[in-house]
Motif scaffolding. Structure first.
Motif, PDB file in Angstrom:
ATOM      1  N   ALA A 135       0.982  -1.348  -0.148  1.00 36.09           N
ATOM      2  CA  ALA A 135       0.306  -0.240   0.013  1.00 36.09           C
ATOM      3  C   ALA A 135       0.585   1.305  -0.362  1.00 36.09           C
ATOM      4  O   ALA A 135       0.925   2.539  -0.746  1.00 36.09           O
ATOM      5  CB  ALA A 135      -1.089   0.091   1.739  1.00 36.09           C
ATOM      6  N   ILE A 136       1.478   1.173   0.537  1.00 37.89           N
ATOM      7  CA  ILE A 136       2.946   2.490   0.457  1.00 37.89           C
ATOM      8  C   ILE A 136       3.138   2.584  -0.367  1.00 37.89           C
ATOM      9  O   ILE A 136       4.293   4.003  -1.343  1.00 37.89           O
ATOM     10  CB  ILE A 136       3.583   2.602   1.713  1.00 37.89           C
ATOM     11  CG1 ILE A 136       2.985   2.282   3.097  1.00 37.89           C
ATOM     12  CG2 ILE A 136       4.434   3.436   2.386  1.00 37.89           C
ATOM     13  CD1 ILE A 136       3.912   1.551   4.274  1.00 37.89           C
ATOM     14  N   ASP A 189      -0.526   4.970  -1.725  1.00 34.47           N
ATOM     15  CA  ASP A 189      -2.177   4.722  -1.123  1.00 34.47           C
ATOM     16  C   ASP A 189      -2.171   4.722   0.763  1.00 34.47           C
ATOM     17  O   ASP A 189      -3.045   2.965   0.269  1.00 34.47           O
ATOM     18  CB  ASP A 189      -3.621   3.867  -1.758  1.00 34.47           C
ATOM     19  CG  ASP A 189      -4.604   4.200  -1.832  1.00 34.47           C
ATOM     20  OD1 ASP A 189      -5.191   5.066  -0.681  1.00 34.47           O
ATOM     21  OD2 ASP A 189      -5.158   2.917  -1.439  1.00 34.47           O
ATOM     22  N   PRO A 190      -1.215   4.633   0.942  1.00 32.75           N
ATOM     23  CA  PRO A 190      -1.258   4.163   2.190  1.00 32.75           C
ATOM     24  C   PRO A 190      -2.260   4.520   3.630  1.00 32.75           C
ATOM     25  O   PRO A 190      -2.965   5.822   3.209  1.00 32.75           O
ATOM     26  CB  PRO A 190       0.385   4.590   3.014  1.00 32.75           C
ATOM     27  CG  PRO A 190       0.877   5.780   2.842  1.00 32.75           C
ATOM     28  CD  PRO A 190      -0.995   5.957   0.726  1.00 32.75           C
ATOM     29  N   PRO A 191      -2.677   3.754   4.750  1.00 36.93           N
ATOM     30  CA  PRO A 191      -3.806   3.677   5.588  1.00 36.93           C
ATOM     31  C   PRO A 191      -2.945   5.188   6.287  1.00 36.93           C
ATOM     32  O   PRO A 191      -1.372   4.767   5.762  1.00 36.93           O
ATOM     33  CB  PRO A 191      -3.770   2.660   6.554  1.00 36.93           C
ATOM     34  CG  PRO A 191      -2.198   2.278   6.610  1.00 36.93           C
ATOM     35  CD  PRO A 191      -1.994   2.145   5.061  1.00 36.93           C
ATOM     36  N   ARG A 210      -2.918  10.149   4.346  1.00 38.59           N
ATOM     37  CA  ARG A 210      -3.753  11.779   4.292  1.00 38.59           C
ATOM     38  C   ARG A 210      -3.799  12.571   5.354  1.00 38.59           C
ATOM     39  O   ARG A 210      -4.410  13.469   5.172  1.00 38.59           O
ATOM     40  CB  ARG A 210      -4.622  10.927   3.743  1.00 38.59           C
ATOM     41  CG  ARG A 210      -5.055  10.046   2.330  1.00 38.59           C
ATOM     42  CD  ARG A 210      -6.390   9.991   2.239  1.00 38.59           C
ATOM     43  NE  ARG A 210      -6.967   9.130   1.240  1.00 38.59           N
ATOM     44  CZ  ARG A 210      -7.684   7.743   0.582  1.00 38.59           C
ATOM     45  NH1 ARG A 210      -8.819   8.507   1.284  1.00 38.59           N
ATOM     46  NH2 ARG A 210      -7.293   7.018   0.282  1.00 38.59           N
TER      47      ARG A 210
END
Lengths: 307, 454, 295
Positions: free
Chosen positions: B91-92, B96-98, B337
């Protein structure tokens, strides 16, 4: 085609041979169905019975249930027991299968549409339009079938990263709008079998290529288009690696990925629930197959056709 | 090729049409995913990925709930993610990471070196920053890479020796004097062993149960695995070879086939009622503090004790036990984000009361220097003191801090199995050493190239 | 007439029609493949940017024991899986080719597992292989045989995956079935008149006639089995003792678990080369057999 005697394939002649053949056929069918049957059987059992090594198709009901199988109460109790696991998987807090299901549908519909339309267009270009180099390019199409998908996983991941599409459903269906080698191959074979006279007539009527494609070729190719659409639907529904690499948030998971997450988080221990979840993923495909078996068979068998 | 079906054609077509319409309908029907359903409006939502499920996941959720209740600006949404370090990296890497990831301490060097995590030291002002001084020294080292404070902590663990007191009494061993050195351990293991022909009915100790830390055993012989000063793998020194010779002596004595069969039979039943220690199939096992949680759950009447890991007599230190610390950590991925809100949550979790709540519920010791008296009162892990002593010992090691640790650890898995099957230990260790060093050197070389390029 | 058709087409028209495919080919296939050549010559931590290191990654392969282990596992898997599924699919196709209702149902039954999503397939087999509760060992136990710990035993795990792969042979079976249908009945009649036995008819009539379909199946089987990924990933994570670490699994781990995109790209190129060599070898062998029979 079937006027040959039954044993012409080299089967043993005579009644004993035929009976042995029938027994073998039954055995083969059972061997291939057993995992699915047991998956379904396990999916309706309570946890206590799923963990034991007993081999039984139907769950044992609680003591107070009506014992006689003839009484309607028995079947009602059985149905209640059978649906319990499904209710827990579908509406339980551990996973959000309704959302996964919807995502799978969205990706499935978009990629089926894309694959069918774009492959038909390209196949028309490879079969009913004459242009220099056509056959050489078509060999290139076939060659792409040889590229292992696993080899593409990291470069495609980096590509979608560049395009900023990671974390959305786009990478799962967008590529299908650019055709697939196998679908193009299948449709091209079919388009080639349509008599040329038909386009000639269409051309005399003032149809362009587009008109011929839409008014002559497509209407005559429904079985092939159906085969392409179905095979794509199944392939998309079953895709696991794509969602694993491209999706990050649970609200985007497709069924395959949701099932894998569900399975690995539970370590497989409540087998009855994991099997119920598996059945939720499998049953739509099986239903589709039962309704459309002929197209599947033609599509798959068409793969091996002459080079 | 097909079963005749002319008369069913029409109903089939109707069924297909209904199905297709239903599918399109379900796809376009507006529906709120469950993960978004109960978020109060007006809050900034931050995504927090964590590895735990089950009761351990519930404990984390209680911390999240507490944070969500204590303020009204941020809403933390926890997702349980399996194989989280891989998923987090994907994801990172994919951009598009958390907002917060709960990964492992071995990820710290990897994330730090590649800039994938935003150092916690870069957040906050004088009043809101997290002071790395709150952590026990070994923990501080785990959360830091080359002097930069990278990650927060959720839970801390070291391995220790669990032993079944009832079985000790049964064979005439003193349950209040667990083995402290390797020879004592071997003697106890031999006394506790019950054979059934050539098979093992009950094992005293088996290093292949569980198989999760094939790299741990050198610690008992003074091995260090990795030298951070010289950036060198240490796997072919005398201590490491002695450790794996010792490991190999068990299958040699018990029989390779019998010990493998025993290991295979129980390696899938950890943390369940069939757990080999809880079910009494092994008298001693090297495990982490979480095992106490599962004993409370599945075998509350088990009479057991916990001791620091036995070591060779040469390095035995009664005052400061040996061990190796690992941790579960929280990092804020670059490119997320809401980094500021993520930091607010991480800072909350590092508070002493929150740490102690989580540590208790995970039956672990506290990673912080300050530790309240109440923490130990009624702690659900009755042997938490042993783990706490290891945490604060001057002899405790931390997991090697090199970005290639995961690959290095993967090599030790194969080495452990080779040693178990009786392969020549120095040769096996030498092969791991060479390959591990090759990877370390390559990582250093690339880092040099990268720095030279600017 | 053909002159007319030729005049209707032109390069531009042709290209316009195939443009959906051509654009996709360049964007989703050619560009990623070209990029992977470049990445294989760099050190590319997934979380970072690539750094040029020349042939270092390829040099590293020689000393990487896991690479050789994965290569061996994959070749062993492919060998047994391709041979097993080819034999089984021909056997089932011949057995089920009769025009009875029972055979049609059985064909559907054998084909069904092909449609089962791979994750569900793996979940089902995880349970079938379960040493304590699984159906296979329960059935063996009923027969008095102590079954092995299929996936948990490093000497059985890879063969367990081979066994599982034999469950998904619906496609090759249908391809062989279609080829069988195209064998002219007159050939069998001639063979029967020559006094050939059933085996002789199969050996000298059926086999040569279906060999193009077999070649196709073997090539697809090789391509498929060399890239097997999901079963080891979901069921064994490559273990125990790396016994099921397949090549694709190693690429996946290298890229996404160890975060080494550059080295993973080099591994991918090794896989492309092996696939091409083996597939072309099978094609050449198949061609020779066909020509030999035709001559």
């Amino acid at each position: 085609m079937n006027q040959r005697p039954n044993n012409s394939r080299g089967g043993m002649p005579g009644g004993a041979g035929r009976r042995a053949g029938s027994a073998l056929i039954l055995l083969a069918a059972l061997a291939y169905l057993t995992p699915l049957i047991w998956m379904i059987a396990l999916s309706v059992k309570p946890a206590a019975q799923a963990g034991s090594a007993t081999i039984a198709l139907l769950p044992r009901l609680p003591e107070e249930a009506p014992v006689s199988k003839a009484s309607p109460g028995y079947w009602a109790a059985l149905a209640a027991q059978a649906s319990a696991n499904y209710r827990e998987v579908w509406s339980g807090a551990a996973a959000d299968f309704p959302t996964y299901f919807r995502n799978s549908l969205i990706v499935g519909i978009l990629s089926v549409l894309g694959m069918t339309v774009s492959s038909a267009v390209a196949a028309y270009g490879f079969s009913r339009v004459r242009w220099p180099g056509r056959d050489a390019v078509f060999v290139l199409v076939l060659l792409t079938l040889m590229i292992p998908q696993a080899v593409l996983m990291s470069p495609q991941f980096l590509l979608f990263k560049q395009l900023g599409m990671i974390g959305s459903l786009l990478p799962l269906w967008l590529p299908s709008w650019f055709g697939g080698a196998f679908s193009i191959f299948l449709l091209r074979q079919f388009f080639l079998s349509i008599p040329n006279e038909l386009d000639e007539a269409a051309r005399i009527d003032g149809c362009s290529h587009l008109g011929t494609f839409l008014r002559v070729v497509l209407p005559l190719s429904k079985p092939a288009l159906a085969a392409v659409a179905l095979l794509q639907a199944v392939a998309t529904w079953n895709d696991f690696l794509g969602p694993l690499l491209f999706l990050n948030r649970e609200e985007q998971y497709t069924l395959s990925l949701g099932l894998q997450m569900y399975q690995s988080q539970h370590g497989g221990t409540p087998w009855n629930l994991v099997m119920a979840a598996s059945c939720i993923v499998v049953l739509p495909v099986l239903g589709l197959y039962v309704l459309t078996r002929r197209f599947f068979v033609e599509g798959v068998a068409g793969q091996g056709l002459k080079e | 090729m097909d079963i005749p079906s002319h008369h069913t054609g029409l109903t089939r077509r109707a069924a297909l049409g209904t199905l297709a319409a239903g599918a399109v309908g379900a796809a376009v029907w507006p529906r709120t995913p469950r993960s978004r359903a109960d978020i109060p409006s007006g809050r900034t939502v931050i995504d927090y990925w964590e590895k735990w499920t089950g009761p351990e996941g519930d404990a984390v959720q209680r911390v999240v709930d507490r944070f969500n209740a204590e303020q009204s600006r941020v809403w933390v949404r926890r997702t349980a993610v399996s194989e989280i370090d891989t998923k987090a990296m994907v994801a990172i890497g994919g951009g598009d990471p958390p907002d917060v990831v709960g990964v492992f301490s071995y990820n710290v060097p990897q994330y730090a070196r590649s800039g994938a995590a935003m150092p916690l030291g870069s957040f906050g002002d004088a009043s809101t920053r997290i002071d790395p001084g709150i952590y026990v020294p070994a923990v501080r080292k785990l959360l830091t890479y080359r002097g930069e404070f990278i990650a927060g902590i959720t839970s801390l663990y070291s391995l220790a020796l669990y032993y079944n007191r009832a079985m000790f009494k049964e064979v005439g061993l003193d349950p209040d004097a667990p083995p402290r050195t390797v020879p004592e351990l071997d003697a106890a293991a031999e006394r506790l062993l019950v054979r059934q022909g050539t098979a093992i009915a009950r094992a005293g100790l088996l290093q292949n149960l569980p198989l999760w830390w094939p790299y741990f055993w050198p610690v008992m012989f003074g091995g260090v695995l990795y030298d951070p000063e010289k950036d060198r793998a240490v796997f072919d020194d005398a201590a490491t070879i002695a450790a794996y010779e010792w490991v190999a002596s068990y299958p040699k004595r018990l029989g390779v086939a019998a010990s493998e069969e025993f290991g295979v039979a129980y390696n899938r039943s950890f943390h369940s009622p069939q757990d080999p220690f809880i079910a009494g199939r092994v008298a001693m096992i090297v495990q982490g503090p979480w095992l106490a949680n599962f004993i409370n759950h599945y075998g509350p009447h088990l009479d057991y004790g916990v001791a620091p890991i036995p070591v060779t007599p040469g390095i035995f230190d009664d005052a400061s036990p040996h061990g190796m610390l690992e941790a579960d950590v929280l990092m804020i991925p670059r490119g997320c984000r809401h980094p500021e809100e993520a930091f607010e949550f991480v800072r909350f979790t590092q508070r002493q009361d929150v740490q102690e709540q989580l540590a208790r519920e995970h039956t672990k010791s506290s990673p912080l220097v300050e530790c309240s008296k109440e923490f130990f009162v009624g702690h659900p892990n009755k042997c938490v003191g042993v783990f706490d002593a290891i945490t604060r010992s001057k002899n405790v090691l931390i997991l090697p801090q090199t970005p290639v640790w995961k690959s290095y650890a993967h090599l030790t898995e194969g080495a452990f199995d080779a040693v178990w099957r009786g392969e020549h230990v120095p040769a096996v260790c030498g092969a791991v050493q060479r390959r591990a060093q090759e990877m370390i050197d390559k990582a250093a070389r690339v880092e040099g190239l990268r720095r030279a390029r600017g | 007439m053909s002159a007319n058709r030729t005049s209707r087409g032109s390069l531009a028209t042709g290209l316009a029609w195939i443009s959906p495919w051509a654009v996709g080919f360049v964007v989703f296939l050619l560009a990623p493949i070209a990029m992977s050549v470049y990445y294989s010559l760099t050190d590319y931590a997934l979380l970072d940017s690539p750094v040029w290191i020349g042939g270092d990654n390829y040099a590293e392969l020689a000393g990487d024991g896991l690479f050789w282990r994965a290569l061996r596992n994959t070749l062993v898997f492919a060998f047994f899986s391709v041979i097993g599924s080819t034999l089984l699919s021909v056997g089932l196709a011949v057995l089920l080719e009769r025009p009875t209702r029972g055979a049609a149902v059985a064909r559907a039954a054998v084909f069904l597992p092909t449609l089962v999503p791979v994750v569900a397939n793996c979940v089902a087999w995880l349970w079938l292989f379960n040493p304590q509760y699984g159906l296979i060992n329960s059935a063996l136990g009923a027969g008095g045989v102590q079954g092995p710990n299929w996936l948990g035993d490093s000497s059985w795990a890879l063969m367990s995956l081979v066994l599982m792969s034999l469950w998904v042979i619906g496609s090759p079976m249908l391809v062989v079935g279609a080829a069988l249908k195209d064998v002219p009945a007159s050939l069998y009649e001639a063979a029967s008149l020559d006094g050939m036995t059933a085996w002789g008819r199969f050996r000298h009539v059926t086999l040569p006639m279906i060999s193009p379909a077999l070649t196709f199946n073997v090539i697809m089987g090789i391509i498929w089995s060399l890239q097997v990924l999901a079963p080891p990933m979901i069921m064994t994570r490559g273990g125990p003792d790396n016994a099921t670490l397949t090549f694709s699994m190693y690429i996946y781990k290298t890229a996404f678990e160890f975060g080494r995109m550059g080295y993973a790209s080099a591994l991918a190129w090794v896989q492309i080369l092996i696939t091409l060599v083996l597939a072309c070898g099978a094609l050449a062998l198949g061609r020779r057999m066909v020509y030999y029979r035709a001559a």
